[in-house]
Scaffold this motif. Structure first.
Motif, mmCIF file in Angstrom:
data_model
loop_
_atom_site.group_PDB
_atom_site.id
_atom_site.type_symbol
_atom_site.label_atom_id
_atom_site.label_comp_id
_atom_site.label_asym_id
_atom_site.label_seq_id
_atom_site.Cartn_x
_atom_site.Cartn_y
_atom_site.Cartn_z
ATOM 1 N N ASP A 1 3.080 -6.074 4.340
ATOM 2 C CA ASP A 1 2.178 -5.249 3.554
ATOM 3 C C ASP A 1 1.200 -4.498 4.461
ATOM 4 O O ASP A 1 1.117 -4.761 5.655
ATOM 5 C CB ASP A 1 1.402 -6.129 2.588
ATOM 6 C CG ASP A 1 0.773 -7.284 3.319
ATOM 7 O OD1 ASP A 1 -0.410 -7.208 3.639
ATOM 8 O OD2 ASP A 1 1.496 -8.261 3.629
ATOM 9 N N GLU A 2 0.431 -3.578 3.881
ATOM 10 C CA GLU A 2 -0.456 -2.710 4.668
ATOM 11 C C GLU A 2 -1.571 -3.469 5.367
ATOM 12 O O GLU A 2 -2.161 -2.976 6.321
ATOM 13 C CB GLU A 2 -1.093 -1.634 3.792
ATOM 14 C CG GLU A 2 -0.136 -0.584 3.293
ATOM 15 C CD GLU A 2 0.652 -1.085 2.097
ATOM 16 O OE1 GLU A 2 0.147 -1.958 1.371
ATOM 17 O OE2 GLU A 2 1.794 -0.626 1.916
ATOM 18 N N ALA A 3 -1.894 -4.658 4.877
ATOM 19 C CA ALA A 3 -2.996 -5.403 5.487
ATOM 20 C C ALA A 3 -2.592 -5.962 6.851
ATOM 21 O O ALA A 3 -3.427 -6.405 7.615
ATOM 22 C CB ALA A 3 -3.419 -6.543 4.575
ATOM 23 N N ALA B 1 -5.839 -8.573 1.107
ATOM 24 C CA ALA B 1 -6.097 -8.882 2.511
ATOM 25 C C ALA B 1 -6.443 -7.643 3.324
ATOM 26 O O ALA B 1 -6.841 -7.743 4.473
ATOM 27 C CB ALA B 1 -4.886 -9.571 3.118
ATOM 28 N N THR B 2 -6.298 -6.453 2.715
ATOM 29 C CA THR B 2 -6.587 -5.249 3.499
ATOM 30 C C THR B 2 -8.086 -5.108 3.714
ATOM 31 O O THR B 2 -8.884 -5.732 3.031
ATOM 32 C CB THR B 2 -6.101 -3.955 2.808
ATOM 33 O OG1 THR B 2 -6.602 -3.958 1.487
ATOM 34 C CG2 THR B 2 -4.608 -3.850 2.802
ATOM 35 N N LEU C 1 -1.181 -8.709 -2.577
ATOM 36 C CA LEU C 1 -0.860 -8.200 -1.239
ATOM 37 C C LEU C 1 -2.005 -7.363 -0.669
ATOM 38 O O LEU C 1 -2.271 -7.393 0.524
ATOM 39 C CB LEU C 1 0.411 -7.341 -1.290
ATOM 40 C CG LEU C 1 1.728 -8.095 -1.389
ATOM 41 C CD1 LEU C 1 2.867 -7.129 -1.665
ATOM 42 C CD2 LEU C 1 2.011 -8.877 -0.120
ATOM 43 N N ALA D 1 11.207 2.579 1.545
ATOM 44 C CA ALA D 1 10.530 2.028 0.376
ATOM 45 C C ALA D 1 11.243 0.811 -0.195
ATOM 46 O O ALA D 1 10.632 -0.023 -0.843
ATOM 47 C CB ALA D 1 10.397 3.097 -0.704
ATOM 48 N N ASN D 2 12.564 0.692 0.059
ATOM 49 C CA ASN D 2 13.281 -0.428 -0.553
ATOM 50 C C ASN D 2 13.287 -1.683 0.325
ATOM 51 O O ASN D 2 13.966 -2.656 0.024
ATOM 52 C CB ASN D 2 14.715 -0.025 -0.895
ATOM 53 C CG ASN D 2 15.513 0.342 0.342
ATOM 54 O OD1 ASN D 2 14.952 0.493 1.421
ATOM 55 N ND2 ASN D 2 16.818 0.492 0.194
ATOM 56 N N ALA D 3 12.518 -1.662 1.427
ATOM 57 C CA ALA D 3 12.423 -2.851 2.265
ATOM 58 C C ALA D 3 11.722 -3.958 1.499
ATOM 59 O O ALA D 3 10.772 -3.707 0.776
ATOM 60 C CB ALA D 3 11.658 -2.534 3.546
ATOM 61 N N THR D 4 12.214 -5.183 1.666
ATOM 62 C CA THR D 4 11.538 -6.320 1.040
ATOM 63 C C THR D 4 10.247 -6.597 1.786
ATOM 64 O O THR D 4 10.238 -6.702 3.010
ATOM 65 C CB THR D 4 12.452 -7.554 1.066
ATOM 66 O OG1 THR D 4 13.490 -7.372 0.116
ATOM 67 C CG2 THR D 4 11.677 -8.810 0.698
ATOM 68 N N VAL D 5 9.150 -6.702 1.033
ATOM 69 C CA VAL D 5 7.843 -6.927 1.651
ATOM 70 C C VAL D 5 7.448 -8.389 1.477
ATOM 71 O O VAL D 5 7.417 -8.891 0.354
ATOM 72 C CB VAL D 5 6.781 -6.014 1.013
ATOM 73 C CG1 VAL D 5 5.401 -6.318 1.589
ATOM 74 C CG2 VAL D 5 7.137 -4.555 1.236
ATOM 75 N N ARG E 1 8.106 -3.982 -7.112
ATOM 76 C CA ARG E 1 6.770 -4.552 -6.929
ATOM 77 C C ARG E 1 5.998 -4.464 -8.247
ATOM 78 O O ARG E 1 6.009 -3.425 -8.880
ATOM 79 C CB ARG E 1 5.999 -3.809 -5.834
ATOM 80 C CG ARG E 1 4.644 -4.462 -5.534
ATOM 81 C CD ARG E 1 3.843 -3.711 -4.508
ATOM 82 N NE ARG E 1 4.449 -3.797 -3.172
ATOM 83 C CZ ARG E 1 3.794 -3.413 -2.058
ATOM 84 N NH1 ARG E 1 2.571 -2.948 -2.126
ATOM 85 N NH2 ARG E 1 4.399 -3.498 -0.892
ATOM 86 N N ASN F 1 8.937 -7.114 -3.621
ATOM 87 C CA ASN F 1 7.710 -6.333 -3.433
ATOM 88 C C ASN F 1 7.892 -4.925 -2.881
ATOM 89 O O ASN F 1 6.979 -4.375 -2.283
ATOM 90 C CB ASN F 1 6.730 -7.075 -2.522
ATOM 91 C CG ASN F 1 6.325 -8.400 -3.102
ATOM 92 O OD1 ASN F 1 5.921 -8.482 -4.247
ATOM 93 N ND2 ASN F 1 6.472 -9.456 -2.323
ATOM 94 N N ALA F 2 9.061 -4.326 -3.035
ATOM 95 C CA ALA F 2 9.243 -2.962 -2.539
ATOM 96 C C ALA F 2 8.579 -1.985 -3.509
ATOM 97 O O ALA F 2 8.905 -1.977 -4.692
ATOM 98 C CB ALA F 2 10.728 -2.642 -2.397
ATOM 99 N N PRO F 3 7.628 -1.147 -3.018
ATOM 100 C CA PRO F 3 6.906 -0.263 -3.924
ATOM 101 C C PRO F 3 7.712 0.974 -4.287
ATOM 102 O O PRO F 3 7.436 2.064 -3.820
ATOM 103 C CB PRO F 3 5.651 0.104 -3.121
ATOM 104 C CG PRO F 3 6.067 -0.027 -1.700
ATOM 105 C CD PRO F 3 7.166 -1.046 -1.636
#
Lengths: 278, 277
Positions: free
Chosen positions: B158-160, A244-245, A241, B180-184, A233, A220-222
């Motif tokens: 994630d942003e939430a 939930a925001t 993802l 940006a390459n961090a696993t989410v 992602r 999931n890395a954007p």
């Protein structure tokens, strides 16, 4: 009379389905209002940077991710599926062919979350620790799992249609001294090119829409991955993802933009396929 | 004879049931009250308020508690405009906000964020500057910090995630985001599992989620313990607040009283927060 009635019913069903898709598109456009009203956010949509805290809502990386993951999965699923067809219909001994067909049917019924879960516990640590492929959660891990999941989607419809067609060609081909494998490869399959294309597109649609395998395995890395060992992602996971925001935020509105993009992509590939089939 | 025995046993059960439920329960804070209590704002508060709402709905159906998100800013605006009874915030309201709306803040919990690595990782302590280097991707090998020659694997949320918000604010600075390459991954539980199984891993998670499967690191020499979070020595902490315009009304007071009871505090702990009473 009866055919006319059923024809009308089918037409009505088709029109309702089309209307449904159009209504969904309109609903998404309406719900995404906060985004369309914010010119800066709107402009950032086409970019590759996703950082809502800094007002950047780029969906480019996610769209690219969907294309990359779909192609990775199809590159595995389509040839493997064709091999399965070949084995079941032509090459395999009757008992083994029957067994493979059973296994494929069984695989088609396994929920995607089960594939994803097994891959998280077996494939990801193996990729990371034994194969030394990055963090494990990657384009590769998600492609392999999604590809495996799609094998029955490719193989079963082909087997279903080709088996009787192939059997009906058998007497002619036998008379000409053509073997079973030759018959399938050079006669039956080429006669069903449009079917193969539509099977490929159904699989592509499933690949683009599947959420759990991507969410649990892709990392999931954007961003744009540099290699299959990198995470990525996809749009569907991004939607999951972001749901939930906080619902008032522009980041949430971007969910509708993602949905529109995904729906547009799937619709476009279907329209293209119908053109190609003709 | 037999019938009587069954009846007696049944009566006994009923008495036992009534006895266990008739004692002064913590939820009695809401006894005799009725009406609606609307809460809006910070998302970190939602699960706690929802739990309270569920308990109240069972004990006293005349009281209804509703909760919605929107973020801390929205919480302040809505309570200020009189749209809700309580505005929840993941920070103390500023002096301006308090003066403008005559807010009465009530801190009910602390939200601490632990930074954890794989149990086999020898690194015990990191400074906030080192953490910023790691999570921005500037340093990518554990060797730099006295660990093995092993790539650092970043796990983020994630942003939430409110956990992510606190971590980013306190370590990387507002408006920044991790490399940006961090696993989410999608939850505190998922990030714990991922760290526990990856020798190169580092990630952040709510204090309440830390167990033996991962190794929390000290930050600037302070271990991430409930005591250090409470005393303020551990840096990645924030307060969780409920705010009313003016003095809390009867229902809001009952809500606060309930949070302070044993049952209320265990609800707070169940979501990984530290009760601030």
């Amino acid at each position: 009379m009866r055919t006319r009635l059923s024809g009308a019913l089918l037409l009505a069903a088709a029109q309702v389905s089309t209307l449904w898709v159009v209504l969904t598109l309109l609903l998404f456009a309406w719900l995404g209002r906060p985004l369309w009203q914010d010119p800066a956010a709107l402009a950032s949509l086409a970019g590759f940077s996703w950082n809502p805290a800094a007002g950047q809502y780029g969906l480019g990386a996610m769209f690219a991710g969907t294309l990359l993951l779909s192609s990775g999965a199809l590159a595995l699923a389509f040839p493997l599926g064709l091999l399965c067809v070949l084995f079941v219909l032509a090459l395999g001994p009757r008992v083994l062919a029957q067994l493979l067909r059973q296994v494929l049917t069984l695989m088609a019924g396994v929920p995607t979350v089960v594939y994803a879960f097994v891959a998280v516990w077996l494939l990801v640590p193996w990729l990371r620790d034994s194969a030394g492929v990055g963090m494990g959660f990657s384009w590769l891990a998600a492609s392999l799992t999604l590809g495996l999941m799609l094998v029955p989607t490719v193989a079963l419809p082909l087997i279903g249609v080709l088996a009787p067609a192939d059997a009906s060609l058998a007497p002619v081909c036998d008379a000409l001294g053509i073997s079973r494998a030759q018959r399938l490869l050079w006669v039956t399959l080429p006669a069903h090119r449009p079917l193969m294309l539509s099977v490929l597109l159904v699989a592509a649609g499933r690949a683009a829409g599947d959420t759990l395998i991507a969410l649990m395995l892709s990392g999931n890395a954007p961003w744009l991955p540099h290699s299959p060992a990198d995470p990525l992602r996809v749009l569907s996971a991004h939607i999951a993802l972001s749901l939930a925001t906080d619902t008032e935020s522009t980041a949430y509105a971007a969910v509708y933009a993602s949905s529109l993009l995904l729906l547009a992509w799937v619709s476009l590939s279907h329209l293209l396929s119908r053109r190609l089939v003709r | 004879m037999n019938k009587h025995r069954i009846a007696a046993a049944f009566a006994g059960l009923v008495t036992l049931f009534a006895a266990t439920h008739a004692g002064a329960a913590d939820i009695d804070a809401f006894k005799g009250l009725s009406g609606k209590l609307d809460v809006a704002g910070g998302t970190a508060h939602i699960p706690v308020v929802q739990d309270v709402a569920r308990h109240v709905a069972k004990a006293n159906p005349n009281v209804r508690i509703s909760v919605s998100g929107g973020g801390s800013g929205v919480g302040i605006q809505k309570v200020g405009a009189g749209l809700v009874d309580i505005g929840s915030t993941g920070r103390a309201p500023s002096a301006e906000e308090v003066a403008k709306y005559n807010l009465k803040p009530f801190q009910f919990a602390l939200d601490g964020v632990a930074v954890a690595v794989h149990p086999a990782n020898p690194v015990k302590n990191l400074s906030r500057v080192q953490l910023a280097d790691i999570f921005s991707g500037r340093v990518d090998n554990w060797k730099t910090f006295g660990g093995a020659d092993q790539r650092i694997h970043l796990y983020s949320r994630d942003e939430a995630s409110a956990t992510r918000e606190v971590f980013v604010d306190k370590v990387l600075g507002k408006g920044q985001s991790p490399a940006a390459n961090a696993t989410v991954v999608a939850s505190n539980g998922a990030i714990k599992t991922a760290i526990a199984r990856d020798k190169g891993a580092i990630g952040y998670l709510g204090l309440g989620y830390v167990d033996a499967s991962v190794k929390p690191v000290a930050i600037d020499g302070h271990a991430p313990s409930q005591e250090n979070a409470k005393s303020g020595a551990y840096p990645i902490v924030r307060g969780l607040y409920f705010n009313t315009r003016g003095e809390p009304n009867a229902l809001a007071s009952a809500f606060y009283r309930y949070l302070k009871t044993g049952e209320g505090q265990s609800l707070i702990r169940a979501h990984g927060y530290i009760p601030a009473f």
